[in-house]
Design a protein around this motif. Structure first.
Motif, PDB file in Angstrom:
ATOM      1  N   LEU A  87       1.027  -1.054  -0.037  1.00  9.92           N
ATOM      2  CA  LEU A  87      -0.069  -0.010   0.085  1.00  9.92           C
ATOM      3  C   LEU A  87       0.722   1.169   0.068  1.00  9.92           C
ATOM      4  O   LEU A  87       0.653   2.207  -0.756  1.00  9.92           O
ATOM      5  CB  LEU A  87      -1.041  -0.012   1.323  1.00  9.92           C
ATOM      6  N   LYS A  92      -1.138  -0.202  -3.903  1.00 14.50           N
ATOM      7  CA  LYS A  92      -1.960  -1.520  -4.346  1.00 14.50           C
ATOM      8  C   LYS A  92      -2.787  -1.990  -2.862  1.00 14.50           C
ATOM      9  O   LYS A  92      -1.814  -2.219  -1.751  1.00 14.50           O
ATOM     10  CB  LYS A  92      -1.321  -2.446  -4.902  1.00 14.50           C
ATOM     11  N   LEU A  93      -3.844  -1.929  -2.772  1.00 12.50           N
ATOM     12  CA  LEU A  93      -4.412  -2.453  -1.670  1.00 12.50           C
ATOM     13  C   LEU A  93      -4.927  -3.735  -1.812  1.00 12.50           C
ATOM     14  O   LEU A  93      -5.896  -4.104  -2.483  1.00 12.50           O
ATOM     15  CB  LEU A  93      -5.684  -1.405  -1.277  1.00 12.50           C
ATOM     16  N   PHE A 132      -5.171   4.812  -5.027  1.00 11.84           N
ATOM     17  CA  PHE A 132      -4.906   3.510  -5.405  1.00 11.84           C
ATOM     18  C   PHE A 132      -4.823   3.141  -6.780  1.00 11.84           C
ATOM     19  O   PHE A 132      -5.701   3.438  -7.670  1.00 11.84           O
ATOM     20  CB  PHE A 132      -5.795   2.352  -4.730  1.00 11.84           C
ATOM     21  N   VAL A 135      -7.699  -2.053  -5.856  1.00 12.64           N
ATOM     22  CA  VAL A 135      -8.005  -2.657  -4.626  1.00 12.64           C
ATOM     23  C   VAL A 135      -8.559  -4.219  -4.837  1.00 12.64           C
ATOM     24  O   VAL A 135      -9.458  -4.336  -5.644  1.00 12.64           O
ATOM     25  CB  VAL A 135      -9.063  -1.923  -3.835  1.00 12.64           C
TER      26      VAL A 135
END
Length: 523
Positions: A87, A92-93, A132, A135
């Motif tokens: 993250l 990038k979650l 982001f 997700v």
């Protein structure tokens, strides 16, 4: 190993992000925040999310105020498999699992504070793309939620509620092209929802939609509903008085099973397709005050198939199967201050071709039902509904078996001031067409040995026989049978002009009644 120093460091950052990201509308408070970087497990405890209504009023002037705000009490949120480095450095979650249990959620809906603008309609990805790249969540689930929605869009505040809500969403992927993936619904591979004790009041709070339980699985394409009812908030006469209507309807369906529920096109095209609906067990109680003068003003009440046309999305249903439904229709005659009616019991049958698609080639929906009229006589009924007709065109055709007319005493005495001494119906067939303004057609009733007494209201006895009119009716005004000896069978005419306040059930009954009168009375 848990890392417990996150609250003063990351906690303040999270709280500030919520506050600033919501334009100072929301405040997030919590007691504990822990995260283990080795296992990817995190926990948030005793959290509250509160909206500042005073701040919302300030945002209205800049047209940035949301029309829906929320407040939540969150006992605990647990996260499994959360990669913090991904993250922080990759935007990038990624999370394996998120669990949110026993949340108390209150939603408040306000009147529109700004005009609708196409530019404001953003996909979830467009809303998060600055923070982001994508997700990805393996599963989010919540158990034992209580949800309340307060609707302040009108003068009278409405409160909708769900006593218990449990849900699960699997394999969520929000990225640039996620909304185009037809294998996903709302960015997820599977959604499962279970709701208990759902209550949705109508606009004037005189009735409410109530549901005991709802279960939805997008993966199984299944929707199950138990105890669905449209329930007036008052007894029928008080309901009529408070609502300003002349009709009252209470309807409850015991079990509804929807199979082949395809929601894949709802997101982009607002289309829903259903293969089959099974409705088993239920009761409809319809009531009207018979006062034509009170119904002459106001708009025409839409018929059921006209309401179907007005749905905000396209709905195609291949078939509906009905079993074990009872319908009771009653009228109050102000002259006698008594009620009478008819019943259709143990209804079973099917409906096909339900669609509000304006481009569909065929526009007719067909319904075929079998029932027990007044609990004693077999009745077969066939309807066609023109689903594209702005006037609500329909046809009704039915055939009734043998019936002892003495069964109709509770109907004819209060409504027609007629007491049936004797009479047997051998067969009754009728067909008529109608729309929102009128009905016309004809029918044939074969009967014999009809004798009646003409009544008038009496304060002490309830009814009193009018001897002279009774003699005239039986000897002069009315046919004793159809056909009469050595005569041809008489056909009755159906001709009925609707007035705005009448219900669909009432129109059907009065249209048939006009045929009975035309068949039995001499002209």
């Amino acid at each position: 190993m848990g890392i417990y120093f996150l609250k003063p460091l990351a906690g303040e950052k999270i709280q500030r992000s919520v506050y600033e990201g919501s334009d100072q509308l929301y405040r997030l408070q919590f007691d504990g925040l822990t995260y283990n970087p080795f296992t990817g497990k995190g926990k948030l405890t005793k959290a509250t999310l509160q909206a500042d209504t005073a701040r919302r009023r300030q945002l209205i002037q800049s047209e940035n105020a949301p029309d829906l705000i929320m407040d939540a009490n969150i006992p605990e949120v647990t996260v499994q498999g959360f990669s913090l480095p991904g993250l922080l450095w990759g935007k990038k979650l990624a999370v394996d699992e998120v669990v949110l249990d026993k949340i108390e959620l209150t939603l408040t809906q306000f009147p529109k504070s700004k005009p609708d603008r196409p530019d404001d309609q953003k996909t979830p990805y467009q809303m998060i793309e600055k923070q982001f790249e994508h997700v990805k969540i393996g599963q989010i689930r919540g158990e034992d939620w209580s949800v309340k929605q307060i609707d302040r869009r009108r003068k009278r505040v409405r409160t909708q509620s769900i006593g218990r809500l449990s849900w699960k969403v699997d394999d969520i992927l929000i990225d640039e092209k996620g909304h185009l993936d037809t294998t996903r619904l709302w960015y997820a591979k599977a959604i499962e929802v279970k709701m208990d004790s759902l209550v949705i009041p109508n606009e004037d709070l005189t009735s409410a939609i109530r549901v005991k339980q709802i279960y939805l699985s997008t993966q199984q394409q299944l929707l199950q509903i138990q105890g669905l009812g449209s329930i007036p908030a008052y007894p029928r006469m008080e309901y009529v008085r408070r609502s300003g209507n002349t009709s009252y309807t209470k309807a409850v369906a015991d079990q509804i099973d929807v199979t082949g529920l395809d929601l894949s096109k709802y997101w982009l095209q607002k289309k829903v397709r259903v293969k089959s609906i099974s409705l088993e067990g239920g009761t409809v109680n319809a009531f009207e005050v018979r006062n034509r003068s009170s119904k002459t003003d106001g708009p025409l009440k839409p018929f059921p198939h006209q309401l179907y046309q007005q749905l905000a999305f396209q709905l195609d249903i291949d078939s509906v199967k009905v079993k074990g439904i009872d319908i009771f229709y009653e009228e109050l005659n102000p002259k006698t201050n008594q009620t009478g009616g008819v019943s259709f019991q143990k209804i079973r049958g099917s409906i096909t071709g339900l669609s509000n698609d304006s481009l569909r080639k065929t526009s007719l929906a067909k319904a075929n039902f079998q029932a027990s009229f007044m609990g004693v006589s077999p009745l077969q009924t066939h309807f066609t509904f023109n689903m594209k007709s702005p006037r609500g065109q329909y046809t009704c055709e039915a055939e009734l078996g043998k019936l002892n007319l003495k069964v109709m005493k509770p109907t004819f005495k209060p409504l027609a001031l007629i007491d049936v001494e004797s009479g047997m119906v051998d067969r009754f067939h009728f067909r008529f067409t109608g729309d929102q303004r009128q009905a016309s057609g004809n029918g044939t009733i074969l009967y014999h040995d009809l004798k009646v007494k003409i009544l008038k209201p009496d304060e002490k006895k309830g009814f009193k026989i009018r001897d002279l009119f009774t003699f005239a009716a039986n000897k002069v005004l009315m046919y004793e049978s159809n056909p009469m000896p050595k005569k041809e069978v008489r056909q009755g005419k159906i001709s009925y002009e609707r007035i705005p306040g009448e219900s669909f059930f009432g129109i059907l009954w009065r249209s048939v009644r006009s045929c009975l009168s035309d068949s039995a009375l001499k002209t």
